[in-house]
Design a protein around this motif. Structure first.
Motif, PDB file in Angstrom:
ATOM      1  N   UNK A 276       0.831  -1.200   0.000  1.00 15.01           N
ATOM      2  CA  UNK A 276       0.000   0.000   0.000  1.00 15.01           C
ATOM      3  C   UNK A 276       0.868   1.254   0.000  1.00 15.01           C
ATOM      4  N   UNK A 277       1.966   1.221   0.760  1.00 15.61           N
ATOM      5  CA  UNK A 277       2.876   2.375   0.768  1.00 15.61           C
ATOM      6  C   UNK A 277       3.447   2.615  -0.619  1.00 15.61           C
ATOM      7  N   UNK A 278       3.782   1.538  -1.326  1.00 13.85           N
ATOM      8  CA  UNK A 278       4.284   1.693  -2.687  1.00 13.85           C
ATOM      9  C   UNK A 278       3.262   2.332  -3.606  1.00 13.85           C
ATOM     10  N   UNK A 279       2.002   1.940  -3.455  1.00 13.72           N
ATOM     11  CA  UNK A 279       0.938   2.533  -4.286  1.00 13.72           C
ATOM     12  C   UNK A 279       0.794   4.022  -3.985  1.00 13.72           C
ATOM     13  N   UNK A 280       0.809   4.382  -2.710  1.00 15.92           N
ATOM     14  CA  UNK A 280       0.656   5.783  -2.325  1.00 15.92           C
ATOM     15  C   UNK A 280       1.832   6.615  -2.828  1.00 15.92           C
ATOM     16  N   UNK A 281       3.049   6.065  -2.706  1.00 19.92           N
ATOM     17  CA  UNK A 281       4.228   6.782  -3.206  1.00 19.92           C
ATOM     18  C   UNK A 281       4.166   6.969  -4.713  1.00 19.92           C
ATOM     19  N   UNK A 282       3.700   5.949  -5.423  1.00 16.30           N
ATOM     20  CA  UNK A 282       3.638   6.029  -6.879  1.00 16.30           C
ATOM     21  C   UNK A 282       2.540   6.966  -7.361  1.00 16.30           C
ATOM     22  N   UNK A 283       1.529   7.203  -6.525  1.00 16.42           N
ATOM     23  CA  UNK A 283       0.399   8.030  -6.945  1.00 16.42           C
ATOM     24  C   UNK A 283       0.835   9.432  -7.327  1.00 16.42           C
ATOM     25  N   UNK A 284       1.769  10.002  -6.565  1.00 16.00           N
ATOM     26  CA  UNK A 284       2.242  11.352  -6.858  1.00 16.00           C
ATOM     27  C   UNK A 284       2.940  11.419  -8.216  1.00 16.00           C
ATOM     28  N   UNK A 285       3.823  10.457  -8.473  1.00 14.38           N
ATOM     29  CA  UNK A 285       4.526  10.428  -9.755  1.00 14.38           C
ATOM     30  C   UNK A 285       3.555  10.203 -10.912  1.00 14.38           C
ATOM     31  N   UNK A 286       2.562   9.360 -10.696  1.00 14.71           N
ATOM     32  CA  UNK A 286       1.571   9.100 -11.743  1.00 14.71           C
ATOM     33  C   UNK A 286       0.786  10.365 -12.063  1.00 14.71           C
ATOM     34  N   UNK A 287       0.373  11.099 -11.039  1.00  9.75           N
ATOM     35  CA  UNK A 287      -0.337  12.353 -11.274  1.00  9.75           C
ATOM     36  C   UNK A 287       0.510  13.358 -12.022  1.00  9.75           C
ATOM     37  N   UNK A 288       1.790  13.436 -11.684  1.00 13.18           N
ATOM     38  CA  UNK A 288       2.682  14.374 -12.367  1.00 13.18           C
ATOM     39  C   UNK A 288       2.862  14.015 -13.840  1.00 13.18           C
ATOM     40  N   UNK A 289       2.920  12.717 -14.136  1.00 12.95           N
ATOM     41  CA  UNK A 289       3.063  12.293 -15.523  1.00 12.95           C
ATOM     42  C   UNK A 289       1.882  12.756 -16.381  1.00 12.95           C
ATOM     43  N   UNK A 290       0.704  12.824 -15.788  1.00 14.20           N
ATOM     44  CA  UNK A 290      -0.490  13.195 -16.538  1.00 14.20           C
ATOM     45  C   UNK A 290      -0.502  14.665 -16.931  1.00 14.20           C
ATOM     46  N   UNK A 291       0.083  15.520 -16.111  1.00 14.60           N
ATOM     47  CA  UNK A 291      -0.077  16.964 -16.326  1.00 14.60           C
ATOM     48  C   UNK A 291       1.197  17.725 -16.665  1.00 14.60           C
ATOM     49  N   UNK A 292       2.375  17.107 -16.509  1.00 14.35           N
ATOM     50  CA  UNK A 292       3.626  17.857 -16.715  1.00 14.35           C
ATOM     51  C   UNK A 292       3.713  18.509 -18.093  1.00 14.35           C
ATOM     52  N   UNK A 293       3.493  17.790 -19.209  1.00 11.91           N
ATOM     53  CA  UNK A 293       3.578  18.470 -20.512  1.00 11.91           C
ATOM     54  C   UNK A 293       2.521  19.554 -20.691  1.00 11.91           C
ATOM     55  N   UNK A 294       1.305  19.304 -20.166  1.00 14.47           N
ATOM     56  CA  UNK A 294       0.219  20.274 -20.327  1.00 14.47           C
ATOM     57  C   UNK A 294       0.499  21.556 -19.554  1.00 14.47           C
ATOM     58  N   UNK A 295       0.966  21.417 -18.329  1.00 17.47           N
ATOM     59  CA  UNK A 295       1.279  22.614 -17.549  1.00 17.47           C
ATOM     60  C   UNK A 295       2.512  23.326 -18.091  1.00 17.47           C
ATOM     61  N   UNK A 296       3.456  22.567 -18.651  1.00 20.52           N
ATOM     62  CA  UNK A 296       4.591  23.198 -19.307  1.00 20.52           C
ATOM     63  C   UNK A 296       4.148  24.019 -20.502  1.00 20.52           C
ATOM     64  N   UNK A 297       3.231  23.480 -21.301  1.00 16.81           N
ATOM     65  CA  UNK A 297       2.685  24.232 -22.435  1.00 16.81           C
ATOM     66  C   UNK A 297       1.887  25.434 -21.958  1.00 16.81           C
ATOM     67  N   UNK A 298       1.167  25.290 -20.829  1.00 19.44           N
ATOM     68  CA  UNK A 298       0.425  26.424 -20.276  1.00 19.44           C
ATOM     69  C   UNK A 298       1.370  27.551 -19.869  1.00 19.44           C
TER      70      UNK A 298
END
Length: 426
Positions: A276-298
């Motif tokens: 469960x700790x691994x899932x919680x730790x990975x959640x942050x990186x997964x969220x960042x992967x979804x928005x990093x290019x979009x926010x960079x373009x913004x």
């Protein structure tokens, strides 16, 4: 009658007046692709030891449970410390000798060191080699220097966001790979596989990456930049950007030392804590992967300062509810949202740093930026661990949230006080 001058008849622009970014305009997209692959590969190799690091420490002769935890923490943090120390040096050398040599140096050095970790004889060997990986490595840092200086101004935020996605994916996939690879090739064999992966990235960098670097031209540009009046302006702007970058990583990493304990308090059975700790730790990186290019373009559209202030406030707001969750999945969801808001910060900061200095000094300054980020990765877990141990777990979220709000206020103040800081962002 005056006839229009054709492009073929137009006088050629002297090479000494052509900027580094203009000379490399035809290369930056292919270089970006290789740098994303190389950042992903190197960070997979560096992070895949997380699941079995304590087991390897035990194999190296450490028997006490407390000592295993202590040495595992020291070995893991040694790489971040090494990168924080040498990133400015490699950035300065990139300005003087080119960005590609720094990429090749990092990849080859990390491939060798990663393989040597597989033949370590003691825990001291492990710590020293992990430190060496940070001192001579830093492929992701060198990639930011190259792409940050080659990408067109109007697309720099997007390019750095895409590059950030590759690094985040490596940090996300690495522990997953480290969870099953030792069962196939053994713990020591895993390091050889990691070294081989980085060697592939080194070969791709050497064969595919292109750079038009002219040391004489860039040296003249560097001397002119040192006499430029914009240097005095950026003495106030650049430090704020560096502090903000450190705060971003500090906030993201502050929970890492206590996350397993915190999840245990939420009622998760002991036998499921690690998963469960691994899932919680990975959640942050997964969220960042979804928005990093979009926010960079913004950031390219509305300005980096606006994205920085907005993302800092949003991250602080998401940080506070994490102290009041009652189930682990709520924490994972909030960490994923926090990852989405954090993702816009580092590409926007790197974009502003790049645009605030002359390109002949960009490698050095971006090197300091990398040093600030890795300092946050070192300091964050230390602060979080101390607060969690002596005050409580919930206050960790309050303190880091408050630091993010202070950083947002500081960024807004600098932008308002120094109009030049806003102009370089337009």
């Amino acid at each position: 009658m005056n006839l229009p001058v054709s492009r073929l008849d137009a006088p050629a622009i002297p090479r000494r007046h052509v900027s580094y970014a203009e000379r490399n305009a035809r290369y930056w997209q292919r270089n970006l692709a290789v740098c994303v692959f190389g950042s992903f590969t190197t960070l997979v190799s560096l992070s895949m030891l997380l699941p079995f690091l304590p087991l390897y420490v035990e194999q190296l002769g450490v028997s006490s449970p407390a000592a295993v935890v202590q040495w595992s923490g020291v070995a893991f943090g040694a790489t971040f410390l090494g990168t924080a120390v040498t990133a400015p040096l490699w950035g300065r050398l990139a300005d003087r000798y080119g960005r590609k040599p720094m990429l090749v140096r990092a990849a080859v050095g990390m491939a060798v060191v990663m393989s040597l970790i597989g033949i370590a004889h003691s825990v001291i060997d492990l710590v020293v080699l992990r430190l060496a990986a940070g001192l001579i490595g830093g492929y992701a840092s060198a990639s930011i220097v190259m792409i940050g200086t080659q990408a067109p101004r109007e697309r720099a935020g997007w390019a750095l966001g895409v590059l950030s996605t590759g690094a985040l994916a490596g940090n996300l996939i690495g522990p997953l790979v480290g969870g099953f690879l030792p069962g196939w090739v053994g713990i020591r064999g895993t390091f050889f596989v990691g070294g081989a992966m980085i060697a592939v990235a080194a070969a791709a960098t050497l064969l595919i990456v292109r750079e038009d670097f002219d040391r004489a031209v860039d040296a003249r540009s560097r001397r002119a930049a040192q006499a430029s009046p914009r240097v005095s302006v950026n003495r106030a702007v650049i430090p704020v950007l560096l502090v903000t970058a450190m705060m971003v990583l500090l906030a993201n990493m502050s929970i890492e030392p206590i996350i397993t304990v915190y999840i245990g308090q939420l009622g998760v059975p002991h036998e499921h804590l690690a998963r469960i700790a691994g899932i919680v730790m990975a959640a942050s990186a997964f969220g960042s992967m979804l928005t990093a290019p979009r926010l960079g373009a913004l950031a390219d559209k509305v300005g980096g300062w606006n994205v920085i202030v907005g993302c800092l406030i949003a991250t602080a707001l998401v940080m506070v509810p994490q102290a009041f969750v009652t189930h682990w999945w709520q924490l994972a969801a909030l960490r994923a949202v926090m990852g989405m808001t954090v993702a816009g910060l580092l590409p926007s900061i790197a974009k502003l740093v790049r645009q605030s200095v002359d390109e002949s000094q960009s490698g050095t300054t971006l090197g300091y930026l990398q040093s600030a980020q890795f300092s946050g990765q070192v300091v964050g877990p230390l602060i979080g661990g101390q607060i969690g141990a002596h005050v409580g777990l919930q206050p960790v979220f309050f303190v880091t949230g408050a630091l993010l709000v202070v950083s947002a206020a500081l960024s807004f103040w600098v932008r308002s006080r120094h109009p030049q800081a806003a102009r370089v962002d337009s």
